[in-house]
Write a protein that holds these residues in place. Structure first.
Motif, PDB file in Angstrom:
ATOM      1  N   VAL A 262       0.815  -1.198   0.000  1.00  0.00           N
ATOM      2  CA  VAL A 262       0.000   0.000   0.000  1.00  0.00           C
ATOM      3  C   VAL A 262       0.863   1.269   0.000  1.00  0.00           C
ATOM      4  N   PHE A 263       2.039   1.194   0.613  1.00  0.00           N
ATOM      5  CA  PHE A 263       2.887   2.391   0.666  1.00  0.00           C
ATOM      6  C   PHE A 263       3.445   2.732  -0.711  1.00  0.00           C
ATOM      7  N   ASP A 264       3.769   1.705  -1.510  1.00  0.00           N
ATOM      8  CA  ASP A 264       4.216   1.935  -2.880  1.00  0.00           C
ATOM      9  C   ASP A 264       3.150   2.678  -3.661  1.00  0.00           C
ATOM     10  N   VAL A 265       1.894   2.262  -3.458  1.00  0.00           N
ATOM     11  CA  VAL A 265       0.788   2.862  -4.192  1.00  0.00           C
ATOM     12  C   VAL A 265       0.665   4.335  -3.813  1.00  0.00           C
ATOM     13  N   LEU A 266       0.704   4.586  -2.466  1.00  0.00           N
ATOM     14  CA  LEU A 266       0.563   5.957  -2.002  1.00  0.00           C
ATOM     15  C   LEU A 266       1.712   6.838  -2.534  1.00  0.00           C
ATOM     16  N   ALA A 267       2.905   6.264  -2.506  1.00  0.00           N
ATOM     17  CA  ALA A 267       4.073   7.017  -2.980  1.00  0.00           C
ATOM     18  C   ALA A 267       3.917   7.356  -4.460  1.00  0.00           C
ATOM     19  N   TYR A 268       3.447   6.364  -5.231  1.00  0.00           N
ATOM     20  CA  TYR A 268       3.279   6.549  -6.675  1.00  0.00           C
ATOM     21  C   TYR A 268       2.250   7.627  -6.957  1.00  0.00           C
ATOM     22  N   ILE A 269       1.134   7.563  -6.180  1.00  0.00           N
ATOM     23  CA  ILE A 269       0.075   8.550  -6.401  1.00  0.00           C
ATOM     24  C   ILE A 269       0.588   9.965  -6.118  1.00  0.00           C
ATOM     25  N   SER A 270       1.321  10.129  -5.037  1.00  0.00           N
ATOM     26  CA  SER A 270       1.783  11.482  -4.700  1.00  0.00           C
ATOM     27  C   SER A 270       2.898  11.932  -5.639  1.00  0.00           C
ATOM     28  N   GLU A 271       3.708  10.979  -6.064  1.00  0.00           N
ATOM     29  CA  GLU A 271       4.796  11.316  -7.001  1.00  0.00           C
ATOM     30  C   GLU A 271       4.238  11.835  -8.319  1.00  0.00           C
ATOM     31  N   LYS A 272       3.219  11.116  -8.852  1.00  0.00           N
ATOM     32  CA  LYS A 272       2.653  11.492 -10.147  1.00  0.00           C
ATOM     33  C   LYS A 272       1.520  12.494 -10.009  1.00  0.00           C
ATOM     34  N   ARG A 273       1.183  12.830  -8.741  1.00  0.00           N
ATOM     35  CA  ARG A 273       0.063  13.758  -8.466  1.00  0.00           C
ATOM     36  C   ARG A 273      -1.217  13.316  -9.190  1.00  0.00           C
ATOM     37  N   LEU A 274      -1.583  12.073  -8.982  1.00  0.00           N
ATOM     38  CA  LEU A 274      -2.788  11.524  -9.631  1.00  0.00           C
ATOM     39  C   LEU A 274      -4.019  11.931  -8.836  1.00  0.00           C
ATOM     40  N   PRO A 275      -5.058  12.460  -9.500  1.00  0.00           N
ATOM     41  CA  PRO A 275      -6.276  12.825  -8.774  1.00  0.00           C
ATOM     42  C   PRO A 275      -7.051  11.580  -8.311  1.00  0.00           C
ATOM     43  N   THR A 276      -7.318  11.493  -7.028  1.00  0.00           N
ATOM     44  CA  THR A 276      -8.100  10.376  -6.484  1.00  0.00           C
ATOM     45  C   THR A 276      -9.181  10.916  -5.574  1.00  0.00           C
ATOM     46  N   ALA A 277     -10.341  10.211  -5.521  1.00  0.00           N
ATOM     47  CA  ALA A 277     -11.449  10.660  -4.668  1.00  0.00           C
ATOM     48  C   ALA A 277     -11.330  10.049  -3.272  1.00  0.00           C
ATOM     49  N   LYS A 278     -10.923   8.799  -3.201  1.00  0.00           N
ATOM     50  CA  LYS A 278     -10.989   8.112  -1.913  1.00  0.00           C
ATOM     51  C   LYS A 278     -10.052   6.912  -1.932  1.00  0.00           C
ATOM     52  N   ILE A 279      -9.282   6.775  -0.858  1.00  0.00           N
ATOM     53  CA  ILE A 279      -8.475   5.564  -0.672  1.00  0.00           C
ATOM     54  C   ILE A 279      -8.929   4.942   0.642  1.00  0.00           C
ATOM     55  N   GLU A 280      -9.261   3.647   0.606  1.00  0.00           N
ATOM     56  CA  GLU A 280      -9.931   3.070   1.766  1.00  0.00           C
ATOM     57  C   GLU A 280      -9.410   1.665   2.062  1.00  0.00           C
ATOM     58  N   ARG A 281      -9.326   1.345   3.360  1.00  0.00           N
ATOM     59  CA  ARG A 281      -9.007  -0.019   3.755  1.00  0.00           C
ATOM     60  C   ARG A 281     -10.322  -0.729   4.054  1.00  0.00           C
ATOM     61  N   CYS A 282     -10.572  -1.900   3.446  1.00  0.00           N
ATOM     62  CA  CYS A 282     -11.858  -2.584   3.616  1.00  0.00           C
ATOM     63  C   CYS A 282     -11.736  -3.699   4.647  1.00  0.00           C
ATOM     64  N   GLU A 283     -12.752  -3.795   5.492  1.00  0.00           N
ATOM     65  CA  GLU A 283     -12.852  -4.907   6.438  1.00  0.00           C
ATOM     66  C   GLU A 283     -13.007  -6.203   5.649  1.00  0.00           C
ATOM     67  N   PRO A 284     -12.343  -7.268   6.067  1.00  0.00           N
ATOM     68  CA  PRO A 284     -12.571  -8.517   5.340  1.00  0.00           C
ATOM     69  C   PRO A 284     -13.994  -9.009   5.592  1.00  0.00           C
ATOM     70  N   THR A 285     -14.654  -9.482   4.563  1.00  0.00           N
ATOM     71  CA  THR A 285     -15.996 -10.038   4.743  1.00  0.00           C
ATOM     72  C   THR A 285     -15.891 -11.551   4.776  1.00  0.00           C
ATOM     73  N   LEU A 286     -16.925 -12.177   5.319  1.00  0.00           N
ATOM     74  CA  LEU A 286     -16.972 -13.644   5.325  1.00  0.00           C
ATOM     75  C   LEU A 286     -16.911 -14.164   3.901  1.00  0.00           C
ATOM     76  N   GLU A 287     -17.585 -13.411   3.032  1.00  0.00           N
ATOM     77  CA  GLU A 287     -17.622 -13.779   1.628  1.00  0.00           C
ATOM     78  C   GLU A 287     -16.202 -13.962   1.080  1.00  0.00           C
ATOM     79  N   SER A 288     -15.349 -12.942   1.344  1.00  0.00           N
ATOM     80  CA  SER A 288     -13.990 -13.024   0.792  1.00  0.00           C
ATOM     81  C   SER A 288     -13.213 -14.139   1.486  1.00  0.00           C
ATOM     82  N   LEU A 289     -13.448 -14.304   2.803  1.00  0.00           N
ATOM     83  CA  LEU A 289     -12.772 -15.380   3.526  1.00  0.00           C
ATOM     84  C   LEU A 289     -13.150 -16.736   2.966  1.00  0.00           C
ATOM     85  N   PHE A 290     -14.443 -16.851   2.708  1.00  0.00           N
ATOM     86  CA  PHE A 290     -14.978 -18.112   2.235  1.00  0.00           C
ATOM     87  C   PHE A 290     -14.422 -18.445   0.857  1.00  0.00           C
TER      88      PHE A 290
END
Lengths: 296, 66, 256
Positions: A262-290
């Motif tokens: 995730v840090f590589d991604v953040l670094a890349y975004i700030s380096e290239k000054r890419l416009p983003t609306a939202k960066i979010e960490r998602c809770e794992p769902t049972l669905e994904s676990l399953f």
């Protein structure tokens, strides 16, 4: 409340249960998840003494289950996936019959069946069971399972055949039953499990995986996922090019921590000054676990 | 042989047969689905073999187990 | 004891509400009336047929009807009653296997032997009641028109015919425990009765088989006496008890 140790069961050459270990703590609502044909019903029938296991032990409330007439059944209420009752009886008559064969006294039966019919919303229902809908039968099924105030309530896919309203009713009844009993129910509908369960186990290849308290399971086995939302097409293109492991659905990029740092991604975004609306960490769902457990 | 001699049979026989016939017809009309066949078939069978064979056939082969 | 009673009560309720009770009730009443009625109408029938019979070379002499003719009809018609009874009741176990209704009762702690005992009891009780009704009606009519005393060993012949019914019921219970569908139950019961019937043609074992008990006619005509039936009677009784006794452990092991 229920402890299954090293349970094996084969039908012909097909090994359904392959050393299943399961522990259901008291006063939990235990979601027993597995694909169709993964052995959920087999496990439940073994617990009820309706099926003979090849080897292994099952204990209910510290007492061993034996095949045939198991004395442990006095602690257990059972709701099969498609409950069938004597269709020539009415709901109160059927509950009275159930009370009688469990050896309850007449006054107990009267009191208990009144309460339960109220709980499942069938009081005042004077028709014979033959004319009941699936949902009504399922609710009567819970009432009959609870008639002798069991310490363990076993439900086999209680919601699979119902519409959303019927499902909600059943889940509410199960939640309210938790005060007095331990509830174990099998299902393949993960949202039901998310909604009411405290504990969970995935049944796969005859073994229980990812077993335990839901939040424990999530934190232990869940892999963190991140998502990036943006309106800018260039951002999407640039990120996908730099991080091919990302997936892209309708302006939303998502990736797993194990694939992309995730840090590589953040670094890349700030380096290239890419416009983003939202960066979010998602809770794992049972669905994904399953899905994760299933694909292993 | 005159009719009065067989009246002791005739009356109860007629009552029993019509009770059976009535009950069968009632059952056929109050049910819409049958194990086999349909309403018309069972009405014909019941009425043609009305001296108990028709009704028995209906209850064995036509009546649904609820 | 209380659980046994409530299961028996459930079986009776089922008989009443499914309409089987009333249906069989009427059928056995009909048979009861028809036995003396056919006997009574025989001379009249022969008279109307005498012309056509005479043409084919048969001469009809006037016949006198006695109570014996009525009882011959009884022994001729009661197998029909038994067959209808068994066909209608052959699903008493299999219906519960197919629908899964027993599963719930058993997981509630109902002992399995009570299921077998209740159902066997209900079948026996119903058969007995229907049989007594049919017998009673035939007896009263025969007493009214003729004289029942001409029929010898009447009570004995009727009782052993009833016992044969009990034997068939015990077979039904046994095969209901073994098989899963009522067609296989009926086939197996039918097969057993057929074997017994065919074995009755072999002179050596003729008087040992259960179907020997169905020969009421020779008894009432006095052509045979009750002592001849002792062996068959004992064998049938033993088989009946054995069938029910074997059913219980088989049912305990049955996979539902």
């Amino acid at each position: 409340m229920l402890r299954i140790t090293d349970l094996y069961k084969s039908f012909g050459n097909v090994r359904v249960l392959d050393g299943l270990d399961l522990h259901v703590p008291e006063h939990s609502i235990f979601g027993f998840i597995g694909k169709n044909g993964s052995g959920k019903t087999t496990t439940m029938k073994t617990v009820l003494g309706l099926l003979k296991a090849d080897s292994g032990t099952v204990e209910v409330a510290g007492e061993k289950v034996v095949y045939g007439n198991s004395p442990t059944n006095r602690h257990v209420g059972y709701l099969p996936d498609v409950p069938e009752f004597y269709s020539f009886m009415t709901a109160p008559e059927y509950l009275r019959f159930c009370g009688e064969i469990t050896g309850m006294t007449n006054t107990d039966i009267k009191k208990r069946s009144g309460e339960l019919l109220e709980l499942v919303g069938l009081s005042g229902e004077r028709h014979r069971i033959g004319g009941f809908s699936r949902g009504m039968k399922q609710r009567l099924g819970i009432a009959q399972a609870l008639i002798n105030s069991p310490r363990l309530l076993i439900c086999d896919e209680p919601t699979s055949a119902l519409d959303p309203v019927g499902r909600k009713e059943i889940l509410d009844i199960l939640t309210s039953a938790r005060e007095k009993t331990t509830v174990i129910f099998s299902t393949h509908i993960l949202s039901d499990v998310e909604r009411i369960c405290t504990d969970v186990a995935f049944l796969k290849d005859g073994k229980a995986e990812l077993q335990g308290n839901i939040s424990d399971v999530k934190s232990r086995y869940g892999i963190d996922e991140y998502s990036i939302e943006t309106d800018c097409g260039d951002t999407v293109r640039a990120l996908l090019e730099r991080f091919p492991a990302m997936t892209h659905i309708r302006g939303k990029l998502s990736f797993r921590e194990s694939d992309v740092c995730v840090f590589d991604v953040l670094a890349y975004i700030s380096e290239k000054r890419l416009p983003t609306a939202k960066i979010e960490r998602c809770e794992p769902t049972l669905e994904s676990l399953f899905m994760e457990a299933e694909s292993k | 042989m005159n009719v009065t001699e067989i009246l002791p049979f005739l009356i109860p026989l007629i009552i029993a047969q019509f009770a059976l016939l009535g009950y069968t017809l009632y059952h056929i009309f109050t049910h819409n689905t049958y194990k086999r066949g349909n309403r018309t078939v069972w009405l014909i069978i019941t009425l043609v073999f009305m001296n108990f064979v028709g009704p028995i056939l209906y209850f064995i082969l036509g009546k649904e187990d609820n | 004891m209380k659980t046994l009673f409530s299961f028996i009560k459930k079986e009776f309720t089922e008989q009443v509400r499914s309409g089987k009770l009333w249906l069989l009730f009427i059928i056995f009443i009909l048979f009861g009336i028809m036995n003396p009625a056919i006997a009574k109408l025989t001379p009249w029938l022969l008279e109307t047929l005498s012309d056509s019979l005479a043409e084919s070379g048969m001469t009809v002499t006037s016949v006198t009807v006695t109570a014996l003719d009525s009882w011959v009809q009884f022994f001729k018609n009661i197998p029909m009653g038994l067959i209808v009874f068994i066909i209608l009741e052959s699903s008493i176990f299999t219906k519960e296997y197919a629908s899964g209704t027993l599963l719930l009762s058993l997981t509630k702690g109902l002992e399995r032997y009570k299921v077998v005992v209740s159902k066997a009891f209900v079948l026996s009780a119903l058969w007995t009641v229907y049989y007594v009704i049919c017998f009673g009606i035939t007896y009263l009519y025969s007493a009214y028109f003729w004289d029942n005393s001409v029929a010898q060993n009447l009570v004995f012949s009727v009782v052993i015919r009833w016992l044969f019914g009990m034997f068939v019921i015990s077979l039904t219970v046994l095969f209901s425990v073994v098989f899963k569908t009522n067609t296989s139950v009926l086939a197996a019961v039918g097969g057993c009765v057929a074997v017994s019937y065919l074995a009755g043609f072999l002179p050596k074992i003729k008087s040992f088989v259960p179907t020997y008990l169905t020969d009421g006619n020779s008894l009432i005509y006095g052509l045979s006496e009750s002592g001849n039936y002792t062996v068959s009677l004992i064998i049938t009784l033993l088989l009946t008890v054995a069938c029910v006794c074997i059913s219980i452990p088989l049912f305990n092991k049955k996979q539902l």
